[in-house]
Design an enzyme around this catalytic site. Sequence first.
Site, PDB file in Angstrom:
ATOM      1  N   LYS A  73       0.816  -1.223   0.000  1.00  0.00           N
ATOM      2  CA  LYS A  73       0.000   0.000   0.000  1.00  0.00           C
ATOM      3  C   LYS A  73       0.845   1.266   0.000  1.00  0.00           C
ATOM      4  O   LYS A  73       0.619   2.177  -0.785  1.00  0.00           O
ATOM      5  CB  LYS A  73      -0.907   0.010   1.239  1.00  0.00           C
ATOM      6  CG  LYS A  73      -2.336  -0.242   0.959  1.00  0.00           C
ATOM      7  CD  LYS A  73      -3.298   0.063   2.073  1.00  0.00           C
ATOM      8  CE  LYS A  73      -2.771   0.023   3.466  1.00  0.00           C
ATOM      9  NZ  LYS A  73      -2.401  -1.284   3.962  1.00  0.00           N
ATOM     10  N   THR A  75       4.043   1.628  -0.728  1.00  0.00           N
ATOM     11  CA  THR A  75       4.818   1.671  -1.965  1.00  0.00           C
ATOM     12  C   THR A  75       3.963   2.205  -3.112  1.00  0.00           C
ATOM     13  O   THR A  75       4.397   3.065  -3.891  1.00  0.00           O
ATOM     14  CB  THR A  75       5.338   0.253  -2.303  1.00  0.00           C
ATOM     15  OG1 THR A  75       6.130  -0.215  -1.212  1.00  0.00           O
ATOM     16  CG2 THR A  75       6.155   0.244  -3.572  1.00  0.00           C
ATOM     17  N   ARG A  96       1.052   7.816   7.103  1.00  0.00           N
ATOM     18  CA  ARG A  96       1.218   7.653   8.542  1.00  0.00           C
ATOM     19  C   ARG A  96       2.690   7.434   8.887  1.00  0.00           C
ATOM     20  O   ARG A  96       3.474   6.975   8.060  1.00  0.00           O
ATOM     21  CB  ARG A  96       0.413   6.437   9.034  1.00  0.00           C
ATOM     22  CG  ARG A  96      -1.089   6.601   8.921  1.00  0.00           C
ATOM     23  CD  ARG A  96      -1.790   5.280   9.125  1.00  0.00           C
ATOM     24  NE  ARG A  96      -1.338   4.312   8.129  1.00  0.00           N
ATOM     25  CZ  ARG A  96      -1.349   2.998   8.312  1.00  0.00           C
ATOM     26  NH1 ARG A  96      -1.789   2.482   9.444  1.00  0.00           N
ATOM     27  NH2 ARG A  96      -0.926   2.188   7.367  1.00  0.00           N
ATOM     28  N   LYS A 107       7.066  -6.866  10.375  1.00  0.00           N
ATOM     29  CA  LYS A 107       6.981  -6.162   9.101  1.00  0.00           C
ATOM     30  C   LYS A 107       8.281  -5.483   8.692  1.00  0.00           C
ATOM     31  O   LYS A 107       8.562  -5.320   7.514  1.00  0.00           O
ATOM     32  CB  LYS A 107       5.878  -5.089   9.176  1.00  0.00           C
ATOM     33  CG  LYS A 107       4.478  -5.647   8.998  1.00  0.00           C
ATOM     34  CD  LYS A 107       3.430  -4.561   9.160  1.00  0.00           C
ATOM     35  CE  LYS A 107       3.482  -3.567   8.006  1.00  0.00           C
ATOM     36  NZ  LYS A 107       2.448  -2.529   8.132  1.00  0.00           N
ATOM     37  N   ALA A 275      -4.855   0.369  12.143  1.00  0.00           N
ATOM     38  CA  ALA A 275      -6.224   0.262  11.635  1.00  0.00           C
ATOM     39  C   ALA A 275      -6.960  -0.949  12.174  1.00  0.00           C
ATOM     40  O   ALA A 275      -8.177  -1.046  12.016  1.00  0.00           O
ATOM     41  CB  ALA A 275      -6.218   0.214  10.115  1.00  0.00           C
ATOM     42  N   PHE A 303      -4.101  -1.420   6.744  1.00  0.00           N
ATOM     43  CA  PHE A 303      -4.615  -2.769   6.479  1.00  0.00           C
ATOM     44  C   PHE A 303      -5.595  -2.744   5.307  1.00  0.00           C
ATOM     45  O   PHE A 303      -5.450  -1.958   4.389  1.00  0.00           O
ATOM     46  CB  PHE A 303      -5.188  -3.390   7.751  1.00  0.00           C
ATOM     47  CG  PHE A 303      -4.131  -3.700   8.772  1.00  0.00           C
ATOM     48  CD1 PHE A 303      -3.019  -4.469   8.428  1.00  0.00           C
ATOM     49  CD2 PHE A 303      -4.201  -3.203  10.068  1.00  0.00           C
ATOM     50  CE1 PHE A 303      -2.022  -4.751   9.352  1.00  0.00           C
ATOM     51  CE2 PHE A 303      -3.191  -3.484  10.994  1.00  0.00           C
ATOM     52  CZ  PHE A 303      -2.110  -4.254  10.635  1.00  0.00           C
ATOM     53  N   PHE A 384       4.821  -8.347  -9.543  1.00  0.00           N
ATOM     54  CA  PHE A 384       5.952  -9.182  -9.133  1.00  0.00           C
ATOM     55  C   PHE A 384       6.502  -9.890 -10.371  1.00  0.00           C
ATOM     56  O   PHE A 384       5.728 -10.224 -11.283  1.00  0.00           O
ATOM     57  CB  PHE A 384       5.512 -10.223  -8.088  1.00  0.00           C
ATOM     58  CG  PHE A 384       5.437  -9.694  -6.690  1.00  0.00           C
ATOM     59  CD1 PHE A 384       6.419  -9.997  -5.755  1.00  0.00           C
ATOM     60  CD2 PHE A 384       4.387  -8.873  -6.295  1.00  0.00           C
ATOM     61  CE1 PHE A 384       6.350  -9.499  -4.455  1.00  0.00           C
ATOM     62  CE2 PHE A 384       4.309  -8.374  -5.001  1.00  0.00           C
ATOM     63  CZ  PHE A 384       5.297  -8.689  -4.074  1.00  0.00           C
ATOM     64  N   TRP A 412       7.550  -0.282  -7.658  1.00  0.00           N
ATOM     65  CA  TRP A 412       8.644  -0.823  -6.844  1.00  0.00           C
ATOM     66  C   TRP A 412       9.931  -0.862  -7.667  1.00  0.00           C
ATOM     67  O   TRP A 412      10.997  -0.488  -7.187  1.00  0.00           O
ATOM     68  CB  TRP A 412       8.282  -2.222  -6.329  1.00  0.00           C
ATOM     69  CG  TRP A 412       9.297  -2.793  -5.384  1.00  0.00           C
ATOM     70  CD1 TRP A 412       9.346  -2.648  -4.035  1.00  0.00           C
ATOM     71  CD2 TRP A 412      10.437  -3.600  -5.732  1.00  0.00           C
ATOM     72  NE1 TRP A 412      10.437  -3.304  -3.511  1.00  0.00           N
ATOM     73  CE2 TRP A 412      11.127  -3.887  -4.529  1.00  0.00           C
ATOM     74  CE3 TRP A 412      10.943  -4.095  -6.941  1.00  0.00           C
ATOM     75  CZ2 TRP A 412      12.285  -4.658  -4.499  1.00  0.00           C
ATOM     76  CZ3 TRP A 412      12.101  -4.865  -6.915  1.00  0.00           C
ATOM     77  CH2 TRP A 412      12.751  -5.140  -5.706  1.00  0.00           C
TER      78      TRP A 412
END
Length: 558
Positions: A73, A75, A96, A107, A275, A303, A384, A412
């Site tokens: 998210k 990224t 945030r 994480k 969240a 989330f 990916f 990315w």
Amino acid sequence: MGYKSDIEIAQACTPLHITEVADKIGIDHAYLEQYGNYKAKVDYRMLKDLKDRPDGKLILVTAITPTPAGEGKTTTSVGLTDGLRKIGKNAVVALREPSLGPVFGIKGGAAGGGYAQVIPMEDINLHFTGDFHAIGAANNLLAAMLDNHIQQGNALGIDPKQITWKRAVDMNDRQLRNIVDGLGGKMQGVPREDGFEITVASEIMAILCLARDIPDLKERLGNIVVGYNYQGDPVTARDLKAQGAMAALLKDALKPNLVQTLEGTPAFIHGGPFANIAHGCNSVTATRMAMKLGDYAVTEAGFAADLGAEKFFDIKCRMAGLTPSAVVLVATVRALKYHGGVPKDELNNENLEALEKGIPNLLQHMDNIKNVFGLPCVVAVNAFPTDTQAELELLQAKCADLGVNAVLSEVWAKGGEGGTALAEEVVRLCEQPNQFAQSYPLDLPLQEKLDLICRRIYHADGVELTPAAKKQAARLTELGYGGLPVCMAKTQYSFSDDPKLLGAPEGFTVTVRNLKVSAGAGFIVALTGEIMTMPGLPKVPAAERIDVDEDGKISGLF
């Protein structure tokens, strides 16, 4: 070229001086408070001078139900904003601040990834400008004043068995969930059961993210309910005369932080409630600044869309009077295959059958955004290398059936250049009219609001309140809190309150075991299932990989 970690990519970048970043969006330097060369706080009073300037379009980035495969998210939020600027749009991102708990836990860092990051990522992921420390200090000052009041004679008649205010620390530390303190004799405090929450779950974090200015901050802090007296009436921080000192600790933390992306795009990073146990959005002030200074303001909610996005729409937008223009729903082929039953170590293999089984999770979130909240939506497929053409075509076809475009996002690997297709679709959606609505009206009884969220957003058969929660609902309504919005504390891993139910489960009810009022923040927190407000570290914490060399250069953050 060898693989570079996120931190190596970030450290190789030559950032702009923070004054140059401010100049890009016209921030008068009189409002800028520099923290070194690459970070600054922006005085919220700037918004008064900008009140006549029209707001930019507000874009929310949210996601499918998270999996160990990762979704991306932040990224995507960063890469989309860079992509909007690549196609000539004045765009600003509002995010945030990361919590130290996840940074050192599972994480790792939370400043984006690859070539779509905010910098200086080490600072952002660690102490940054000290906001979280200030929030923890204010939280614990209130706890200290509460226990001191009881020790010094308890003039307010506070019942130690009905204290709801906990201490806070910004760390995953399960040892502190349930403790007994005040031991050691008459002068060492009054013995009682106590506990810690992680700082991001503190009501003060939520208050900071919703407060407009210092008077509003003080009013909200004063409204905090810390517990109940022997007659069952609420006792507030105002009763303890704590709100002024707490506000003094928070006066600088109230100001949003300005940094930049790897491509020099202005980024506000401010506040960080989780969240799954709080409302999961950055501060209203930072979002307003992004909307006043950019024609497009990109923000994210924590989330999946059943948690962060629901609270963004039902709590943050309602309280702040915000109307979003479009929603970006982030998904990966890998994560959807996981929802379809593929183990994590087999996600790199093409599996159209599992993908088809997992896609309903995405479609349910998409349906909620379009048909409950009335907003246009695009699916950002976070690319990916292992995604196959057949998998991508299947995903795009399923989204098209619901009238939503699925756009490949390569931010990315390529930064803003990999986000231009997504940016073009977002601009198109922002021009469409929308019928933005909340998922429930405020004037319904508390249990009916809970039931509507469970039925409309989670697609449950309804809600069940434990006997204790039913009593709490009746008492909170009697005390005048029944008209507040609801903040659901629920597992992030499922639409249900059972983390093992993946995909788009059916035939379940959600159990609410505890209701408590966050009167300062202005919502009722409903704890469901086994959700906890203090996480624990995993068997191998991310902290074990983090190090710093003799020159102060940090490694292992990602």
